[in-house]
Design a protein around this motif. Sequence first.
Motif, PDB file in Angstrom:
ATOM      1  N   VAL A  21     -28.705   9.046  -9.137  1.00  0.00           N
ATOM      2  CA  VAL A  21     -29.734  10.082  -9.166  1.00  0.00           C
ATOM      3  C   VAL A  21     -30.969   9.488  -9.822  1.00  0.00           C
ATOM      4  O   VAL A  21     -30.880   8.550 -10.624  1.00  0.00           O
ATOM      5  CB  VAL A  21     -29.276  11.344  -9.923  1.00  0.00           C
ATOM      6  CG1 VAL A  21     -28.155  12.044  -9.169  1.00  0.00           C
ATOM      7  CG2 VAL A  21     -28.846  11.016 -11.351  1.00  0.00           C
ATOM      8  N   VAL A  22     -32.129  10.028  -9.471  1.00  0.00           N
ATOM      9  CA  VAL A  22     -33.393   9.538 -10.018  1.00  0.00           C
ATOM     10  C   VAL A  22     -33.543  10.013 -11.457  1.00  0.00           C
ATOM     11  O   VAL A  22     -33.339  11.195 -11.756  1.00  0.00           O
ATOM     12  CB  VAL A  22     -34.579  10.030  -9.166  1.00  0.00           C
ATOM     13  CG1 VAL A  22     -35.907   9.587  -9.775  1.00  0.00           C
ATOM     14  CG2 VAL A  22     -34.450   9.511  -7.736  1.00  0.00           C
ATOM     15  N   GLN A  23     -33.887   9.100 -12.352  1.00  0.00           N
ATOM     16  CA  GLN A  23     -34.072   9.458 -13.755  1.00  0.00           C
ATOM     17  C   GLN A  23     -35.199  10.475 -13.896  1.00  0.00           C
ATOM     18  O   GLN A  23     -36.270  10.329 -13.301  1.00  0.00           O
ATOM     19  CB  GLN A  23     -34.391   8.212 -14.585  1.00  0.00           C
ATOM     20  CG  GLN A  23     -33.217   7.272 -14.745  1.00  0.00           C
ATOM     21  CD  GLN A  23     -33.495   6.155 -15.734  1.00  0.00           C
ATOM     22  OE1 GLN A  23     -34.420   6.237 -16.541  1.00  0.00           O
ATOM     23  NE2 GLN A  23     -32.684   5.102 -15.684  1.00  0.00           N
ATOM     24  N   ASP A  24     -34.928  11.522 -14.678  1.00  0.00           N
ATOM     25  CA  ASP A  24     -35.880  12.605 -14.935  1.00  0.00           C
ATOM     26  C   ASP A  24     -36.255  13.358 -13.664  1.00  0.00           C
ATOM     27  O   ASP A  24     -37.280  14.052 -13.624  1.00  0.00           O
ATOM     28  CB  ASP A  24     -37.159  12.070 -15.609  1.00  0.00           C
ATOM     29  CG  ASP A  24     -36.875  11.429 -16.960  1.00  0.00           C
ATOM     30  OD1 ASP A  24     -36.047  11.984 -17.704  1.00  0.00           O
ATOM     31  OD2 ASP A  24     -37.461  10.373 -17.250  1.00  0.00           O
ATOM     32  N   GLY A  25     -35.415  13.250 -12.634  1.00  0.00           N
ATOM     33  CA  GLY A  25     -35.648  13.978 -11.396  1.00  0.00           C
ATOM     34  C   GLY A  25     -34.856  15.271 -11.361  1.00  0.00           C
ATOM     35  O   GLY A  25     -34.231  15.682 -12.345  1.00  0.00           O
ATOM     36  N   ARG A  26     -34.842  15.914 -10.216  1.00  0.00           N
ATOM     37  CA  ARG A  26     -34.233  17.239 -10.081  1.00  0.00           C
ATOM     38  C   ARG A  26     -32.717  17.219 -10.272  1.00  0.00           C
ATOM     39  O   ARG A  26     -32.116  18.239 -10.603  1.00  0.00           O
ATOM     40  CB  ARG A  26     -34.583  17.831  -8.710  1.00  0.00           C
ATOM     41  CG  ARG A  26     -34.125  16.990  -7.539  1.00  0.00           C
ATOM     42  CD  ARG A  26     -34.784  17.408  -6.242  1.00  0.00           C
ATOM     43  NE  ARG A  26     -34.372  18.716  -5.790  1.00  0.00           N
ATOM     44  CZ  ARG A  26     -34.308  19.054  -4.503  1.00  0.00           C
ATOM     45  NH1 ARG A  26     -34.623  18.171  -3.572  1.00  0.00           N
ATOM     46  NH2 ARG A  26     -33.941  20.253  -4.145  1.00  0.00           N
ATOM     47  N   PHE A  27     -32.074  16.053 -10.058  1.00  0.00           N
ATOM     48  CA  PHE A  27     -30.625  15.957 -10.214  1.00  0.00           C
ATOM     49  C   PHE A  27     -30.223  15.131 -11.434  1.00  0.00           C
ATOM     50  O   PHE A  27     -29.084  14.667 -11.525  1.00  0.00           O
ATOM     51  CB  PHE A  27     -30.002  15.339  -8.960  1.00  0.00           C
ATOM     52  CG  PHE A  27     -30.310  16.087  -7.698  1.00  0.00           C
ATOM     53  CD1 PHE A  27     -30.125  17.457  -7.626  1.00  0.00           C
ATOM     54  CD2 PHE A  27     -30.791  15.426  -6.581  1.00  0.00           C
ATOM     55  CE1 PHE A  27     -30.402  18.155  -6.467  1.00  0.00           C
ATOM     56  CE2 PHE A  27     -31.077  16.110  -5.412  1.00  0.00           C
ATOM     57  CZ  PHE A  27     -30.883  17.479  -5.353  1.00  0.00           C
ATOM     58  N   ASP A  28     -31.143  14.949 -12.367  1.00  0.00           N
ATOM     59  CA  ASP A  28     -30.882  14.121 -13.541  1.00  0.00           C
ATOM     60  C   ASP A  28     -29.614  14.547 -14.278  1.00  0.00           C
ATOM     61  O   ASP A  28     -28.883  13.715 -14.828  1.00  0.00           O
ATOM     62  CB  ASP A  28     -32.090  14.187 -14.487  1.00  0.00           C
ATOM     63  CG  ASP A  28     -31.948  13.285 -15.699  1.00  0.00           C
ATOM     64  OD1 ASP A  28     -31.275  13.704 -16.668  1.00  0.00           O
ATOM     65  OD2 ASP A  28     -32.496  12.166 -15.676  1.00  0.00           O
ATOM     66  N   GLY A  29     -29.320  15.840 -14.287  1.00  0.00           N
ATOM     67  CA  GLY A  29     -28.157  16.342 -15.005  1.00  0.00           C
ATOM     68  C   GLY A  29     -26.829  15.886 -14.444  1.00  0.00           C
ATOM     69  O   GLY A  29     -25.791  16.059 -15.089  1.00  0.00           O
ATOM     70  N   LEU A  30     -26.835  15.288 -13.247  1.00  0.00           N
ATOM     71  CA  LEU A  30     -25.590  14.801 -12.649  1.00  0.00           C
ATOM     72  C   LEU A  30     -25.318  13.338 -12.982  1.00  0.00           C
ATOM     73  O   LEU A  30     -24.392  12.745 -12.433  1.00  0.00           O
ATOM     74  CB  LEU A  30     -25.631  14.983 -11.124  1.00  0.00           C
ATOM     75  CG  LEU A  30     -25.649  16.430 -10.633  1.00  0.00           C
ATOM     76  CD1 LEU A  30     -25.751  16.474  -9.111  1.00  0.00           C
ATOM     77  CD2 LEU A  30     -24.410  17.174 -11.094  1.00  0.00           C
ATOM     78  N   LYS A  51     -36.394   4.421 -10.917  1.00  0.00           N
ATOM     79  CA  LYS A  51     -35.440   4.270 -12.010  1.00  0.00           C
ATOM     80  C   LYS A  51     -34.287   5.242 -11.773  1.00  0.00           C
ATOM     81  O   LYS A  51     -34.507   6.426 -11.474  1.00  0.00           O
ATOM     82  CB  LYS A  51     -36.109   4.555 -13.355  1.00  0.00           C
ATOM     83  CG  LYS A  51     -37.253   3.613 -13.678  1.00  0.00           C
ATOM     84  CD  LYS A  51     -36.782   2.165 -13.814  1.00  0.00           C
ATOM     85  CE  LYS A  51     -35.945   1.961 -15.071  1.00  0.00           C
ATOM     86  NZ  LYS A  51     -35.541   0.534 -15.234  1.00  0.00           N
ATOM     87  N   LEU A  52     -33.066   4.745 -11.928  1.00  0.00           N
ATOM     88  CA  LEU A  52     -31.893   5.498 -11.503  1.00  0.00           C
ATOM     89  C   LEU A  52     -30.849   5.626 -12.605  1.00  0.00           C
ATOM     90  O   LEU A  52     -30.771   4.791 -13.509  1.00  0.00           O
ATOM     91  CB  LEU A  52     -31.244   4.799 -10.300  1.00  0.00           C
ATOM     92  CG  LEU A  52     -32.139   4.503  -9.096  1.00  0.00           C
ATOM     93  CD1 LEU A  52     -31.389   3.639  -8.091  1.00  0.00           C
ATOM     94  CD2 LEU A  52     -32.629   5.794  -8.449  1.00  0.00           C
TER      95      LEU A  52
END
Length: 233
Positions: free
Chosen positions: A182-191, A93-94
């Motif tokens: 970016v991957v949802q709820d992943g390490r880069f979610d804030g971008l 999920k992206l």
Amino acid sequence: MTDAETKTDAETKTDAETMTNAETFKKNNFVIVRNFLDPFLVKYLASYYREVRDHGAGQFHTDWTSLNCNGDPAADAVLYSLRSTIEAEIGLKLWPTYSFVRIYKKGDSVGRHKDSPANQISCNMNIARGDVDWPLGVSDGETNNSVIFQPGDAMIYRGFMLDHWREKFQGDHQVQLIVGFVVQDGRFDGLRFYGRGKPMYQPKGVRRAGPVKLTKAVLWRIREAYRKRAGTE
């Protein structure tokens, strides 16, 4: 370090080629999807970017390598509309981040590099090309892969993790459209949404990345900080 050429459809299929795209992506951190784009969409975009190349467009500019644009409306439409299709291809999920178009000419090249965190997942699509093949090199540090695109083909890959490049172009033109996620709820979610503010397609209640402009210097610091951390998500 070894070199590998991607197989054509006419070649004998191996066990690896019988894997689903999601399985291939999980194993190799990239997957090639032939005829990914609808032929009519490819024809429309090729015509549109030919007009841009021949007659110019205000939002396009030439940098050190090619005519390009970040956030061209036509490319943004592809970014938003293909998100669910790309999610289905790779099983993740992206969140969309941005779109980018490059219109290459003879003599252009792309230096070996990894992408910024906003390109955690990238989809690089060929819109138009001439008669000369122009391979995209992709490497995980152990194996070099050489990918040749035809119009409508796409490569979905972890741009933040994999080196990629192109040698000096000997053809006359090639158009590549790149969309980032970016991957949802992943390490880069804030971008998510890449600092563009709240777009009309953003789901209700979803926080945005913020209105600040992410300069190259800021992105470089973010990238270097994240690279010191282990893991892929």
